[in-house]
Design a protein around this motif. Structure first.
Motif, PDB file in Angstrom:
ATOM      1  N   LYS A  79     161.332  -2.881 -37.428  1.00  0.00           N
ATOM      2  CA  LYS A  79     160.805  -3.926 -38.321  1.00  0.00           C
ATOM      3  C   LYS A  79     161.299  -3.745 -39.747  1.00  0.00           C
ATOM      4  O   LYS A  79     161.431  -4.698 -40.486  1.00  0.00           O
ATOM      5  CB  LYS A  79     159.276  -3.911 -38.320  1.00  0.00           C
ATOM      6  CG  LYS A  79     158.662  -4.380 -37.035  1.00  0.00           C
ATOM      7  CD  LYS A  79     157.158  -4.395 -37.188  1.00  0.00           C
ATOM      8  CE  LYS A  79     156.465  -4.887 -35.936  1.00  0.00           C
ATOM      9  NZ  LYS A  79     155.007  -4.888 -36.105  1.00  0.00           N
ATOM     10  N   GLY A  80     161.516  -2.509 -40.144  1.00  0.00           N
ATOM     11  CA  GLY A  80     161.949  -2.212 -41.507  1.00  0.00           C
ATOM     12  C   GLY A  80     161.699  -0.750 -41.805  1.00  0.00           C
ATOM     13  O   GLY A  80     161.431   0.038 -40.908  1.00  0.00           O
ATOM     14  N   PHE A  81     161.758  -0.408 -43.074  1.00  0.00           N
ATOM     15  CA  PHE A  81     161.616   0.981 -43.491  1.00  0.00           C
ATOM     16  C   PHE A  81     160.694   1.080 -44.686  1.00  0.00           C
ATOM     17  O   PHE A  81     160.675   0.198 -45.550  1.00  0.00           O
ATOM     18  CB  PHE A  81     162.985   1.572 -43.867  1.00  0.00           C
ATOM     19  CG  PHE A  81     163.954   1.597 -42.710  1.00  0.00           C
ATOM     20  CD1 PHE A  81     163.994   2.670 -41.856  1.00  0.00           C
ATOM     21  CD2 PHE A  81     164.782   0.514 -42.464  1.00  0.00           C
ATOM     22  CE1 PHE A  81     164.859   2.693 -40.787  1.00  0.00           C
ATOM     23  CE2 PHE A  81     165.651   0.516 -41.402  1.00  0.00           C
ATOM     24  CZ  PHE A  81     165.692   1.603 -40.558  1.00  0.00           C
ATOM     25  N   SER A  82     159.958   2.187 -44.745  1.00  0.00           N
ATOM     26  CA  SER A  82     159.123   2.468 -45.913  1.00  0.00           C
ATOM     27  C   SER A  82     159.984   3.154 -46.963  1.00  0.00           C
ATOM     28  O   SER A  82     161.146   3.486 -46.710  1.00  0.00           O
ATOM     29  CB  SER A  82     157.959   3.382 -45.514  1.00  0.00           C
ATOM     30  OG  SER A  82     158.452   4.668 -45.190  1.00  0.00           O
ATOM     31  N   LYS A  83     159.429   3.413 -48.134  1.00  0.00           N
ATOM     32  CA  LYS A  83     160.163   4.128 -49.169  1.00  0.00           C
ATOM     33  C   LYS A  83     160.533   5.531 -48.716  1.00  0.00           C
ATOM     34  O   LYS A  83     161.518   6.096 -49.178  1.00  0.00           O
ATOM     35  CB  LYS A  83     159.351   4.197 -50.455  1.00  0.00           C
ATOM     36  CG  LYS A  83     159.221   2.871 -51.146  1.00  0.00           C
ATOM     37  CD  LYS A  83     158.457   2.972 -52.433  1.00  0.00           C
ATOM     38  CE  LYS A  83     158.348   1.597 -53.069  1.00  0.00           C
ATOM     39  NZ  LYS A  83     157.631   1.653 -54.343  1.00  0.00           N
ATOM     40  N   MET A  84     159.758   6.107 -47.793  1.00  0.00           N
ATOM     41  CA  MET A  84     160.029   7.448 -47.275  1.00  0.00           C
ATOM     42  C   MET A  84     161.026   7.407 -46.113  1.00  0.00           C
ATOM     43  O   MET A  84     161.366   8.429 -45.554  1.00  0.00           O
ATOM     44  CB  MET A  84     158.729   8.115 -46.810  1.00  0.00           C
ATOM     45  CG  MET A  84     157.721   8.320 -47.930  1.00  0.00           C
ATOM     46  SD  MET A  84     158.288   9.468 -49.176  1.00  0.00           S
ATOM     47  CE  MET A  84     158.293  10.964 -48.254  1.00  0.00           C
ATOM     48  N   GLY A  85     161.455   6.229 -45.720  1.00  0.00           N
ATOM     49  CA  GLY A  85     162.435   6.107 -44.651  1.00  0.00           C
ATOM     50  C   GLY A  85     161.850   5.743 -43.329  1.00  0.00           C
ATOM     51  O   GLY A  85     162.475   5.740 -42.318  1.00  0.00           O
TER      52      GLY A  85
END
Length: 85
Positions: A79-85
């Motif tokens: 779906k996507g990525f967080s700031k931590m990857g």
């Protein structure tokens, strides 16, 4: 395994003859109990280039970071990525 909790993630830091040294996240080193090799798996760490929209297949039963079950053969869409990857 003797002295190593289940689901531990250790980094191999040295291999000499019949001795394999590993280090945990806290920097503690210990020898891997090779006589219990049937109780653990060893993997090679590398980057995997994936992007939003890619489909990945789980190849071993386990749990994700939130303890949700992951089953061998599952197909998941990124779906996507967080700031931590």
């Amino acid at each position: 395994m003797i002295g190593i909790p289940s689901r531990s993630k250790l980094l191999v830091t040295s291999i000499e003859q019949n001795h394999v040294l590993v280090t945990d996240n806290e920097g503690q080193s210990r020898e891997l109990p090779l006589f219990q090799a049937d109780r653990f798996d060893v993997y090679s760490k590398h980057d995997l280039p994936i992007a939003k929209g890619d489909i990945i297949r789980i190849t071993k039963n386990g749990k994700d970071a939130k303890s949700s079950r992951l089953k061998n053969g599952m197909l998941l869409k990124v779906k996507g990525f967080s700031k931590m990857g």
